[in-house]
Design a protein around this motif. Sequence first.
Motif, mmCIF file in Angstrom:
data_model
loop_
_atom_site.group_PDB
_atom_site.id
_atom_site.type_symbol
_atom_site.label_atom_id
_atom_site.label_comp_id
_atom_site.label_asym_id
_atom_site.label_seq_id
_atom_site.Cartn_x
_atom_site.Cartn_y
_atom_site.Cartn_z
ATOM 1 N N LEU A 4 0.836 -1.197 0.000
ATOM 2 C CA LEU A 4 0.000 0.000 0.000
ATOM 3 C C LEU A 4 0.870 1.246 0.000
ATOM 4 O O LEU A 4 1.787 1.370 0.801
ATOM 5 C CB LEU A 4 -0.908 0.024 1.230
ATOM 6 N N ASN A 35 -6.500 3.518 -6.245
ATOM 7 C CA ASN A 35 -7.707 3.379 -5.455
ATOM 8 C C ASN A 35 -8.033 4.716 -4.796
ATOM 9 O O ASN A 35 -7.146 5.519 -4.545
ATOM 10 C CB ASN A 35 -7.470 2.306 -4.381
ATOM 11 N N ARG A 89 -15.324 -7.588 -8.779
ATOM 12 C CA ARG A 89 -14.303 -8.505 -8.240
ATOM 13 C C ARG A 89 -13.816 -9.459 -9.315
ATOM 14 O O ARG A 89 -12.610 -9.716 -9.427
ATOM 15 C CB ARG A 89 -14.873 -9.299 -7.051
ATOM 16 N N LEU A 110 -12.409 -1.698 -3.529
ATOM 17 C CA LEU A 110 -11.703 -2.404 -2.455
ATOM 18 C C LEU A 110 -12.418 -2.282 -1.113
ATOM 19 O O LEU A 110 -11.800 -2.421 -0.057
ATOM 20 C CB LEU A 110 -10.261 -1.894 -2.351
ATOM 21 N N ARG A 113 -13.261 -6.315 2.613
ATOM 22 C CA ARG A 113 -11.994 -6.490 3.323
ATOM 23 C C ARG A 113 -11.156 -7.653 2.774
ATOM 24 O O ARG A 113 -9.953 -7.509 2.547
ATOM 25 C CB ARG A 113 -12.264 -6.709 4.807
ATOM 26 N N ARG A 116 -9.798 -6.709 -0.577
ATOM 27 C CA ARG A 116 -8.787 -5.668 -0.416
ATOM 28 C C ARG A 116 -7.441 -6.294 -0.044
ATOM 29 O O ARG A 116 -6.402 -5.951 -0.596
ATOM 30 C CB ARG A 116 -9.233 -4.655 0.638
ATOM 31 N N HIS A 117 -7.468 -7.268 0.874
ATOM 32 C CA HIS A 117 -6.222 -7.936 1.270
ATOM 33 C C HIS A 117 -5.626 -8.742 0.119
ATOM 34 O O HIS A 117 -4.405 -8.796 -0.034
ATOM 35 C CB HIS A 117 -6.451 -8.810 2.512
ATOM 36 N N VAL A 125 -0.956 -1.086 -4.376
ATOM 37 C CA VAL A 125 -2.162 -0.266 -4.279
ATOM 38 C C VAL A 125 -1.751 1.148 -3.889
ATOM 39 O O VAL A 125 -1.147 1.361 -2.844
ATOM 40 C CB VAL A 125 -3.153 -0.840 -3.244
ATOM 41 N N SER A 127 -3.311 4.587 -2.920
ATOM 42 C CA SER A 127 -4.577 5.147 -2.461
ATOM 43 C C SER A 127 -4.549 6.663 -2.567
ATOM 44 O O SER A 127 -3.739 7.319 -1.922
ATOM 45 C CB SER A 127 -4.814 4.716 -1.009
#
Length: 161
Positions: A4, A35, A89, A110, A113, A116-117, A125, A127
């Motif tokens: 991230l 994201n 997805r 995302l 959860r 997202r992981h 990712v 953000s």
Amino acid sequence: MRGLVRWSVHPDDCYARDVVVLKPLTVTARPILLNGPPGSGKTTLAPLVASRLGYELIDLDALIERETASTIPELFAREGEGAFRARERDALKRVLDRERAVVALGGGALVDRAFRHEALRRALVVSLDAPPEVLLARLGASTPRPLVTSSPDPGAALRSL
């Protein structure tokens, strides 16, 4: 969190100038996922970053719209958010198998959860963020963004993402 990168976009920033911040990312072959909430600049930045890095450009919402021959608001209205998220997805799972791609995600891609992981494990990712009042100003009053327009308080809807 592994994978991230948080990049806060100040309202006065110039997107094209700030793309240089991502230059160190040229070392990854994993897809780069942009994201953030609607209006954070994912669709604006993705082509700039992809061009700068020489990566494939993928806009996830545009991909879903091409595959379904429907707009995102039409899909939300016809199928509901749950069915749309399942489509999203599925599309993102296929994209995660690509190398050297910059992907502009939808504003709620995302939210789940577990997924997202999975994205954090398989991609880088990035953000993007901006204050809610800036996001609302960018989106305008007639925005066709289901997550924003379906809420009685668009600012609260944006903060929840």
